[in-house]
Design an enzyme around this catalytic site. Sequence first.
Site, mmCIF file in Angstrom:
data_model
loop_
_atom_site.group_PDB
_atom_site.id
_atom_site.type_symbol
_atom_site.label_atom_id
_atom_site.label_comp_id
_atom_site.label_asym_id
_atom_site.label_seq_id
_atom_site.Cartn_x
_atom_site.Cartn_y
_atom_site.Cartn_z
ATOM 1 N N ASP A 92 0.789 -1.173 -0.104
ATOM 2 C CA ASP A 92 -0.006 -0.029 -0.015
ATOM 3 C C ASP A 92 0.921 1.275 0.058
ATOM 4 O OD1 ASP A 92 0.739 -0.684 2.823
ATOM 5 O OD2 ASP A 92 -0.614 1.165 3.263
ATOM 6 N N GLU A 156 -0.070 -0.534 5.865
ATOM 7 C CA GLU A 156 0.868 0.247 6.833
ATOM 8 C C GLU A 156 0.690 1.675 6.804
ATOM 9 O OE1 GLU A 156 4.543 1.785 8.289
ATOM 10 O OE2 GLU A 156 3.620 2.122 6.155
#
Length: 451
Positions: A92, A156
């Site tokens: 991500d 994250e």
Amino acid sequence: MSSNPVAETVASLMPRAQAELAELVAFKSVADFDQFPRSESEGAATWVADALRAEGFQDVALLDTPDGTQSVYGYLPGPEGAKTVLLYAHYDVQPPLDESGWTTPPFELTERDGRWYGRGAADCKGGVIMHLLALRALKADGGAPVHVKFIAEGSEEQGTGGLERYAEEHPELLAADTIVIGDAGNFRVGLPTVTTTLRGMTLLRLRIDTLEGNLHSGQFGGAAPDALGALIRVLDSLRAEDGSTTVDGLAPAAGWEGLQYEEEQFRQDAKVLDGVQLIGSGTVADRIWARPAVTVLGIDCPPVVGATPSVQASARALVSLRVPPGVDAAEATKLLQAHLEAHTPWGARVHIEQTGQGQAFSADTTSPAYAAMAEAMAVAYPGQEMQYAGQGGSIPLCNTLASLYPSAEILLIGLSEPEAQIHAVNESVSPEELERLSVAEALFLRNYAAS
């Protein structure tokens, strides 16, 4: 780089690495599904899973984590009786911010001036590629000498804790003798660095209400309490005159021992405008690695264009507090919340919601894994000695893993050196760093297996 089979293999794989990173960067995998389609993150997760299967990983799975995102897991068996190493990265990314500020499209990997530009190129899709390069180099030279677990996180950057909670619910899944977190970076390009400390963090969403609705500033301004003005007062209370963070009850002073960050170099890396002072006191390393730091990440209020002459009834802000090692993030959260409430003026109503939290991290640098990495770095970076540095950012998973596996050794390396400009416009990765660090990781796995 001195010639050896691992280095030669990685060098030969760099064109493929560039092509694969371009494919991965093309996914707009921001784990904020109010802004970006969930399908973009799911596509990136599937890409990582397919790459693991192609390398012979077993038990490859898309793990549905409690925050509604997916992490990708795989297991590559090594020789019988070998140690187990967990390799971590995240797929991500941060939002691209203002796309008009990018020289080239943020989700299109573009080579320019010897670097590869694109959102996630360094943080941390490049980390996924780094792990794959290291494993491919070992595969070409007899195979990985350890059991390898691979985990690629899907949220994250959001700090929503999905993988941490999943790991706590399935503690056997990520158990390993050593964990390599591929989400840090060298202190500067060409200087091999292992990050030994991380600040923790807490995120609070603050809303201040003063009126039932907006009022005409000419008719009511001067007596009617302005929610935006109250918010400004509260946020200003979080800083001393020199810009130091001031949260009531939170100790501000701590020092950093070790590698130092020269002020002029920091000004250059941070692109501070001429004449603008740095904030805080002490060394730069003290300020960014060893002390708390508050940042106002966003404010909800009327934009200048289209603003009306109104006293605002409500205003919101998202406040981040970076928490240094040695300070409990939960306690820091309580202190920050109490500070915000105590400094809200005029009896305004205040509502605070916690949206994220992670503990600080400090590694044991005396472990055998650090010796194995230092030896590997010396080969990948001839003439350079591995350095220890802190990082002001947070990787909440580190503390979760340290708690779950207290005997595991944890090392943080990666591609996010200052020139990478992670989280900013025009993020980029140095292909030379990608190559060197892939070699270092491969050699580390070999050294560690023999230690």
